[in-house]
Design an enzyme around this catalytic site. Structure first.
Site, PDB file in Angstrom:
ATOM      1  N   LYS A   1       0.817   4.012  -2.879  1.00 49.93           N
ATOM      2  CA  LYS A   1       0.345   5.364  -2.563  1.00 49.93           C
ATOM      3  C   LYS A   1       1.418   6.412  -2.800  1.00 49.93           C
ATOM      4  O   LYS A   1       1.118   7.516  -3.241  1.00 49.93           O
ATOM      5  CB  LYS A   1      -0.165   5.401  -1.119  1.00 49.93           C
TER       6      LYS A   1
ATOM      7  N   TYR B   1       0.835  -1.205   0.000  1.00 45.30           N
ATOM      8  CA  TYR B   1       0.000   0.000   0.000  1.00 45.30           C
ATOM      9  C   TYR B   1       0.870   1.256   0.000  1.00 45.30           C
ATOM     10  O   TYR B   1       0.604   2.226  -0.736  1.00 45.30           O
ATOM     11  CB  TYR B   1      -0.895  -0.051   1.239  1.00 45.30           C
TER      12      TYR B   1
END
Lengths: 309, 309
Positions: B169, B165
């Site tokens: 991101k 993640y």
């Protein structure tokens, strides 16, 4: 020959040429046993050639160092696992992982193909994960290890025509910050280098596109320094990999020529606050004189070209 | 209902729930015709359910707004193209693309599987590219458009257990900076929101994990500011609407942190400390400068701990 990395075992991906080659050679000169990983692809990722890895291994062993080649691609989990296994099989352990391997496929966002996106993301970002993940299993067990990843100002700051490369390279910076937090308590460090150097890869960015960016007022990342030798990146990477740098974890360093800089993480530089939820009208009133005041636009709108007859 | 986005057509991915839902409802209330994109997957990406998108469309149309549902996944290029096509087919044009769609599969780096990596990167990072790319083809032709992507403190700052993640991101932040430079001259803007809000997705991070991080001195991303404890997902919407409006036509290439009643401009990474030498560094000189100056007192987000017996 020094002994900064005496008895350490290091993997350097993409070390058949360019920046990776300089790092593998300096690490070997400082006493590390090195796995020279390079499938010898072209800058765009095509092809296969064992000679770049073999040449670097020969240079290292001719100079009295210890090195083995590995021709695996970093893009598969199996490749990453095989690379780590090569270090353990050849030298009995692993202490240092440096992930320099990368390719380029520049294209403006509106023309970029799925393959151009996938290939660049796979080599840079997933290719960092595949090697680091398997190294981390060992590092956690032995409670030591050094991970040095490679980011770029193309991602940290932004460079036109490199949506794939910029995403991958800023992604690696984010990956590095997380891995530093996952592994730090086991005595392992993970840091990222943002290098600027002339190599085969940067040579693919046409001078013309640099000139066009400048002419149109599109900001580019750092201005080029005078010194841009690929070998200039190696000394700081070698230091980061040494026992002396045990306190350095989770940071990004920009390295070019004779300059080494600590980069800040993204952080709030101006804040507006109210109790409760903003309304759009309030933001329309307040933004221009607060957060938006003198905010630079890296590529301001240009007038449309006159219609063709 | 007011008219900040009157006659605009907007796509919001992941708008069946959470932050996306708040953004799309406010855009519709401000006069935009909207495409509610949500395949209704679970937080881990499994399953499909038309219910969430249909429900939001119903809420918007019941309130007198214009909305259609799209159940496409953003994880493929074809999905991205069909989402853009839905806007054209339903409303004749496209002005705004907002990409909050995301899933979570937290795991420590040494345990993370290839599937956990691939799925999270596919939805967040490729799922941003897959929609933004076809939108940019239109935006470039019409010389207008707004792109609003979603990053996270997990990537910008780093959050343990989220290598997938965090990479995705942070990669989106890098992507945003490049797209801003590719598209700015055509009068298009591309900015990124790093939100903090309680939603179905953050609820999957166990309290236990938060407590463990705190107990072990592992720095957490996005520490809540002192000013507010508000974490309502609907709080993100007003600033997204502002960025999408004509009022923000010269705001381009920036990352904003938004939560509760706070909106912050985030810095891009920048040089905060530099060491330099004439010519090439010797390793000894570099080690001394790096230790005594460059990395002195440097923050370690996860210091080594001694194993318990």
């Amino acid at each position: 020959m020094g002994d900064t990395l005496k008895d350490k075992v290091a993997i350097v991906t993409g070390s058949g040429r360019g920046i990776g080659r300089g790092i593998a050679k300096l690490m070997a000169a400082e006493g590390a046993k090195v796995v020279v990983v390079d499938p010898g692809v072209n800058v765009d990722g095509t092809g296969y050639d064992r000679s770049p890895a073999d040449d670097v291994v020969k240079e290292i062993t001719d100079a009295g160092g210890a090195a083995v080649p590995c021709y695996e691609s970093v893009v598969t989990m199996q490749g990453g696992e095989n690379i780590v296994k090569t270090a353990v099989d050849s030298f009995g352990k692993l202490d240092i992982v440096v992930t320099v391997a990368g390719i380029l496929r520049d294209r403006m966002i509106f023309n970029m193909t799925e393959q151009e996106w996938d290939d660049v993301l796979n080599v840079h970002m997933k290719g960092t994960f595949t090697v680091v993940k398997h190294a981390c299993i060992l590092f956690r067990q032995q409670r030591s290890g050094r991970i040095i990843t490679f980011s770029s100002v193309s991602g940290l700051i932004g460079n036109s025509g490199q949506a794939n490369y910029g995403a991958a390279k800023d992604g690696i910076a984010g990956f590095t910050r997380v891995v530093a937090r996952d592994m730090g308590r086991y005595g392992i460090t993970c840091n990222a280098i943002s290098p600027a150097a002339n190599s085969r890869m940067t040579a693919t960015v046409p001078d013309e596109s640099r000139a066009v960016r400048e002419q149109r007022g599109i900001t580019t990342s750092f201005r080029s320094e005078l010194r841009r030798e690929a070998e200039d990146i190696a000394p700081f990477v070698t230091w980061l990999a040494s026992d002396e740098a045990a306190h350095v974890n989770g940071h990004v360093f920009h390295v070019t020529g004779s300059t080494v800089s600590l980069m800040s993480d993204p952080a709030p530089i101006k804040t507006i606050h109210k109790e409760g939820r903003w309304t759009v009208d309030e933001l329309i009133q307040l933004f221009p004189q607060t957060l938006g005041y003198e905010l630079p636009n890296p590529a301001p709108a240009q007038p449309a070209p006159p219609p063709q007859r | 209902m007011v008219d900040v986005l009157k006659d605009k057509v907007a796509i919001v991915t992941g708008s069946g729930r959470g932050i996306g839902r708040g953004v799309i409802k406010l855009m519709a209330a401000e006069g935009a015709k909207v495409v509610v994109v949500d395949p209704g997957v679970n937080v881990d990406g499994t399953g499909t359910d038309n219910g969430p998108a249909d429900q939001v469309v119903k809420e918007i149309t019941d309130a007198g707004g214009a909305a259609v549902a799209s159940y496409e996944s953003v994880a493929t290029m074809e999905g991205g193209e069909r989402i853009v096509q839905t806007a054209i087919d339903s409303f004749g044009r496209l002005d705004i693309v907002v990409t909050p769609a995301g899933i979570l599969r937290d795991r420590m780096i040494f345990n993370m599987t290839e599937e956990e990596w691939d799925d999270v990167v596919a939805v967040h990072l490729k799922g941003t590219f897959s929609v933004v790319k076809p939108a940019c083809i239109l935006f470039r032709q019409q010389r207008s458009g707004r792109i609003i992507t979603f990053s996270s403190g997990s990537g910008l700052v780093g959050s343990s257990g989220q290598a997938n993640y965090g990479a995705a991101k942070s990669g989106i932040a890098g992507f945003t900076k490049v797209v801003a430079r590719d598209m700015g001259r055509y009068g298009i803007t591309c900015n990124c929101i790093s939100p903090s809000a309680d939603s179905r997705m953050t609820a999957t991070v166990p309290e236990e994990a938060r407590a463990v991080r705190a107990a072990r001195g592992i720095a957490a991303a996005g520490a809540r500011g002192p000013q507010t404890t508000r974490r309502d997902p609907d709080d993100i919407a007003p600033f997204a609407v502002y960025l999408a409006s004509d009022h923000a036509s010269n705001v381009n290439g920036h990352v904003f942190r938004v939560y509760g009643g706070n909106v912050s401009l985030m810095s891009a990474p920048r040089v905060i400390n530099t060491i330099y030498t004439e010519g090439q560094w010797s390793l000894d000189d570099l080690a001394q400068q790096a230790e005594d100056y460059l990395t002195m007192d440097l923050f370690n987000p996860a210091p080594a701990i001694t194993p318990q017996q």
